[in-house]
Design a protein around this motif. Sequence first.
Motif, PDB file in Angstrom:
ATOM      1  N   PRO A 165      33.387  -0.311  15.252  1.00 28.18           N
ATOM      2  CA  PRO A 165      33.881  -1.186  14.187  1.00 28.18           C
ATOM      3  C   PRO A 165      32.740  -1.595  13.259  1.00 28.18           C
ATOM      4  O   PRO A 165      31.659  -1.956  13.723  1.00 28.18           O
ATOM      5  N   LEU A 166      32.996  -1.479  11.968  1.00 28.48           N
ATOM      6  CA  LEU A 166      31.966  -1.757  10.979  1.00 28.48           C
ATOM      7  C   LEU A 166      31.444  -3.180  11.108  1.00 28.48           C
ATOM      8  O   LEU A 166      30.265  -3.464  10.910  1.00 28.48           O
ATOM      9  N   GLY A 167      32.351  -4.091  11.468  1.00 32.07           N
ATOM     10  CA  GLY A 167      32.005  -5.507  11.570  1.00 32.07           C
ATOM     11  C   GLY A 167      30.849  -5.761  12.519  1.00 32.07           C
ATOM     12  O   GLY A 167      29.988  -6.602  12.258  1.00 32.07           O
ATOM     13  N   GLN A 168      30.804  -5.001  13.608  1.00 34.76           N
ATOM     14  CA  GLN A 168      29.748  -5.184  14.608  1.00 34.76           C
ATOM     15  C   GLN A 168      28.377  -4.920  13.987  1.00 34.76           C
ATOM     16  O   GLN A 168      27.417  -5.652  14.215  1.00 34.76           O
ATOM     17  N   ILE A 169      28.325  -3.833  13.203  1.00 32.83           N
ATOM     18  CA  ILE A 169      27.046  -3.466  12.606  1.00 32.83           C
ATOM     19  C   ILE A 169      26.662  -4.471  11.530  1.00 32.83           C
ATOM     20  O   ILE A 169      25.511  -4.882  11.413  1.00 32.83           O
ATOM     21  N   GLU A 170      27.672  -4.891  10.756  1.00 25.62           N
ATOM     22  CA  GLU A 170      27.395  -5.872   9.706  1.00 25.62           C
ATOM     23  C   GLU A 170      26.900  -7.178  10.299  1.00 25.62           C
ATOM     24  O   GLU A 170      25.969  -7.801   9.792  1.00 25.62           O
ATOM     25  N   ALA A 171      27.520  -7.547  11.415  1.00 22.02           N
ATOM     26  CA  ALA A 171      27.106  -8.781  12.082  1.00 22.02           C
ATOM     27  C   ALA A 171      25.657  -8.670  12.547  1.00 22.02           C
ATOM     28  O   ALA A 171      24.862  -9.609  12.400  1.00 22.02           O
ATOM     29  N   ALA A 172      25.294  -7.493  13.083  1.00 27.96           N
ATOM     30  CA  ALA A 172      23.928  -7.289  13.547  1.00 27.96           C
ATOM     31  C   ALA A 172      22.953  -7.388  12.385  1.00 27.96           C
ATOM     32  O   ALA A 172      21.882  -7.990  12.484  1.00 27.96           O
ATOM     33  N   LYS A 173      23.370  -6.789  11.235  1.00 30.11           N
ATOM     34  CA  LYS A 173      22.520  -6.867  10.042  1.00 30.11           C
ATOM     35  C   LYS A 173      22.332  -8.321   9.632  1.00 30.11           C
ATOM     36  O   LYS A 173      21.229  -8.761   9.320  1.00 30.11           O
ATOM     37  N   ALA A 174      23.432  -9.043   9.669  1.00 29.43           N
ATOM     38  CA  ALA A 174      23.388 -10.437   9.258  1.00 29.43           C
ATOM     39  C   ALA A 174      22.465 -11.245  10.159  1.00 29.43           C
ATOM     40  O   ALA A 174      21.855 -12.219   9.731  1.00 29.43           O
ATOM     41  N   CYS A 175      22.350 -10.841  11.416  1.00 31.15           N
ATOM     42  CA  CYS A 175      21.450 -11.528  12.336  1.00 31.15           C
ATOM     43  C   CYS A 175      20.000 -11.136  12.090  1.00 31.15           C
ATOM     44  O   CYS A 175      19.101 -11.586  12.803  1.00 31.15           O
ATOM     45  N   GLY A 176      19.783 -10.208  11.138  1.00 34.23           N
ATOM     46  CA  GLY A 176      18.423  -9.820  10.801  1.00 34.23           C
ATOM     47  C   GLY A 176      17.847  -8.712  11.656  1.00 34.23           C
ATOM     48  O   GLY A 176      16.640  -8.545  11.737  1.00 34.23           O
ATOM     49  N   MET A 177      18.679  -7.950  12.312  1.00 32.85           N
ATOM     50  CA  MET A 177      18.155  -6.839  13.122  1.00 32.85           C
ATOM     51  C   MET A 177      17.799  -5.655  12.230  1.00 32.85           C
ATOM     52  O   MET A 177      18.531  -5.316  11.306  1.00 32.85           O
ATOM     53  N   GLY A 178      16.679  -4.983  12.544  1.00 26.49           N
ATOM     54  CA  GLY A 178      16.298  -3.762  11.837  1.00 26.49           C
ATOM     55  C   GLY A 178      17.105  -2.593  12.353  1.00 26.49           C
ATOM     56  O   GLY A 178      17.806  -2.720  13.370  1.00 26.49           O
ATOM     57  N   PRO A 179      17.010  -1.437  11.683  1.00 23.80           N
ATOM     58  CA  PRO A 179      17.823  -0.286  12.083  1.00 23.80           C
ATOM     59  C   PRO A 179      17.612   0.130  13.541  1.00 23.80           C
ATOM     60  O   PRO A 179      18.571   0.432  14.250  1.00 23.80           O
ATOM     61  N   LEU A 180      16.348   0.135  14.015  1.00 21.74           N
ATOM     62  CA  LEU A 180      16.088   0.571  15.382  1.00 21.74           C
ATOM     63  C   LEU A 180      16.636  -0.414  16.406  1.00 21.74           C
ATOM     64  O   LEU A 180      17.209  -0.025  17.420  1.00 21.74           O
ATOM     65  N   THR A 181      16.452  -1.676  16.115  1.00 20.70           N
ATOM     66  CA  THR A 181      16.974  -2.702  17.015  1.00 20.70           C
ATOM     67  C   THR A 181      18.487  -2.616  17.082  1.00 20.70           C
ATOM     68  O   THR A 181      19.089  -2.734  18.149  1.00 20.70           O
ATOM     69  N   ARG A 182      19.104  -2.410  15.904  1.00 21.18           N
ATOM     70  CA  ARG A 182      20.563  -2.274  15.867  1.00 21.18           C
ATOM     71  C   ARG A 182      21.002  -1.129  16.769  1.00 21.18           C
ATOM     72  O   ARG A 182      21.927  -1.249  17.554  1.00 21.18           O
ATOM     73  N   LEU A 183      20.282  -0.006  16.640  1.00 22.44           N
ATOM     74  CA  LEU A 183      20.623   1.173  17.426  1.00 22.44           C
ATOM     75  C   LEU A 183      20.518   0.861  18.916  1.00 22.44           C
ATOM     76  O   LEU A 183      21.395   1.193  19.712  1.00 22.44           O
ATOM     77  N   ARG A 184      19.415   0.235  19.273  1.00 25.65           N
ATOM     78  CA  ARG A 184      19.098   0.030  20.683  1.00 25.65           C
ATOM     79  C   ARG A 184      19.976  -1.054  21.306  1.00 25.65           C
ATOM     80  O   ARG A 184      20.417  -0.917  22.434  1.00 25.65           O
ATOM     81  N   ARG A 185      20.241  -2.121  20.541  1.00 28.30           N
ATOM     82  CA  ARG A 185      20.919  -3.257  21.152  1.00 28.30           C
ATOM     83  C   ARG A 185      22.411  -3.291  20.872  1.00 28.30           C
ATOM     84  O   ARG A 185      23.162  -3.903  21.626  1.00 28.30           O
ATOM     85  N   ILE A 186      22.845  -2.688  19.781  1.00 26.54           N
ATOM     86  CA  ILE A 186      24.280  -2.774  19.435  1.00 26.54           C
ATOM     87  C   ILE A 186      24.972  -1.405  19.508  1.00 26.54           C
ATOM     88  O   ILE A 186      25.895  -1.200  20.301  1.00 26.54           O
ATOM     89  N   ILE A 187      24.481  -0.481  18.672  1.00 25.63           N
ATOM     90  CA  ILE A 187      25.234   0.764  18.493  1.00 25.63           C
ATOM     91  C   ILE A 187      25.320   1.573  19.788  1.00 25.63           C
ATOM     92  O   ILE A 187      26.408   1.884  20.275  1.00 25.63           O
TER      93      ILE A 187
END
Lengths: 264, 227, 232
Positions: free
Chosen positions: B122-144
């Motif tokens: 869901p796009l919302g999950q990634i947007e939420a992660a961005k909003a929390c200030g996560m960088g692309p790698l962190t997003r990948l590792r912790r969310i995606i």
Amino acid sequence: MKRQFKLLFLVMILGASFVSNGWAGSKKSADKVRIGVEGAYPPFSEVGKDGKMKGFDIDISYALCKEMGAECTLVKQDWDGIIPALLAKKYDAIIASMSITEKRKKKVAFTIKYYITPAKFVRKKGSGIEITKAGMKGKSVGVQSATIHDNYITGVYGKDVTIKRYGKQDEAYLDMKAGRIDLLLADSIALDDGFLKKPGGDAYEFVGPDLTEKKYFGEGAGIAIRKEDTELAGRFNKAIKAIRANGTYDKIQKKYFKFDIYGK
Amino acid sequence: MSFSIIFDNWKLFLEGFVVTIQLVPLALFFGFFMALPLSVMRASSNPFLKWPTYSFTYFFRGTPLLVQVYLFYYGLAQFSIVKETILWSFFKDAYKVGLLSFSLNTAAYTTEIFRGAIERLPLGQIEAAKACGMGPLTRLRRIILPIALRKSIPSYGNEVIFMLHGSSICSLITIIDITGAARIVNSRYYGPVEAFFTAGVIYLCLTFCIVGIFKQLEKKFLSHIRR
Amino acid sequence: MFNFLHGYGPSLLEGAFITVTLSVVSLLIATILGLITATMKLSKVRSLEIIGGIYTTVIRGIPDLVMMLLIFFGGQVLVNRVVQELGYDGYIDINPFIAGSMTIGLIYGAYLAETFRGAFLAVPVGQAEAAKACGMDSWTIFSRIMFPQMTRHALPSFGNNWLVLVKSTALVSVIGLEDVVRMSDLAGGSTHKPFNFWVACALIYLAITSVSNFIQSRLEDRYNVGHREEGR
């Protein structure tokens, strides 16, 4: 509920009509013989560029059938299933350079031999491997699975060498050329024509004596028949003798070999 | 029918069993860790990342495993560059070639499984992660990846079973696995039904084990989204 | 190109033709078996459900290669025995093509059963009820209402199974059928140039896969009319 039964019914009719078309029942008749052959064992049997079978075993098969006045069909079967498929009645006889051995005689009957040639090892020129237990220690030997050569190497050198078993003789040749194995053990004629005389084969040579020990190598190549088909065995025996006598055998033999492979 | 030929050759079957249960997990291990970066590349919008991985998965998913194994084992040995260099110490060994082709094959299928899960995130999950200030790698590792991997569990379970079944093909390149043992017994003692029936039962048991393990995994990781 | 294949090009193409026909015939058998099994599993008759369940579980738990060897050898022994029991003096000849397509059909019937069952359950019950209320008989309900909608749900998985099936026909070379794999194997063995033939063989499979993908996406587009967003 009703709908489902209607569907089931429809499907069953479809299925039944298909199955009844697919199973071609054929009544066994005396003049129809199906022969199991291999197709990856040059020069005895191989597949030509046109996809047709050729080789000594194939020519002999047709000659014997002509002699017997039988209508023959050849059925191709990989070596490691060639006896099970005979027993399962997928064909009625095996003409595939199969050696007549005591062990095989427990399962199938054999005709008289139609040729006999010794087995031999092949090594790479310059490798200096000697055919002794010490000389072969730790080396790997390629054989075709479930052949007399497999039995011999397993029985005599099984503890000293690594044995690599292949489904087809051709695959063992490929792996010898690739260098995955140090020695080949197979029929000397097959090795000569199928490997040493092929392009690139000049880097390899025969080593060691001609192997003919009866316990392992049997009494020559014969035609395997199911034990209960004694009548067919008799007909084949008569036909082998006939083509030996009338020159057909020699004519076929000359196509492939410079010397007599029938033996004494 | 006599199963005594099986009992007389139980050692052969045991050896084969050991080969299978070594080869399959190893191939799955390598395949899994190749698939992680590949699936991210495959899901990316950058054509230089996307197309090479797509060609890779297209080839390995579009051709039979049997053909791949033969191509690697007999095919590559035709070239002196493989035969006469350091590469040969690897390609000489049938087991290693089998492992290589199995790993690449399962990597391709696993890549597509993970990619599917990543794209369905869901796009919302990634947007939420961005909003929390996560960088692309962190997003990948912790969310995606964590979410995608969890969602992949059922289809990955199927892939594991496919790999187990596919591994029977290595019996065709001189490796003696469960199927290889059955083939030897068949060709030596002419008991095809006994030999292949036994092999079938062993595979069936292994399949049940895998199904059981993945049921537990699903329970553990997917119970929160179960309806 | 011809030099690359050392004159074996035509026999490779013949092999490819066998691969394709074998796949199509197997798919037909698998579809029929799949429909029967799906019906059994949905029938709410306990014994039928159990039989269907055993079939799908056992088949999907055993490798294709082992199944093929077992049926090719064991199946013939069984048929011989049945024929003998019936007092028929002779044998039923099952050629490798029939044995191969029966085996693959039997295996993929189990996978397709799950596809069809899922597709059937995916069509809301209300649809059939509404059709009934309109006065349609059960055949019309099936052919006009259920079938088109089932097709839409079944297509993606059906297509996948087809692709897996095509690839598993490679294994029939082991039981002696002259498909593209066996022809490549024999040609590679005769010429000692296995690489050339395995590459050619892989390309032939890729071609079959690509054509199948194209047809599948066209079909999906057609059956997804009115369901654009959902179908994607």
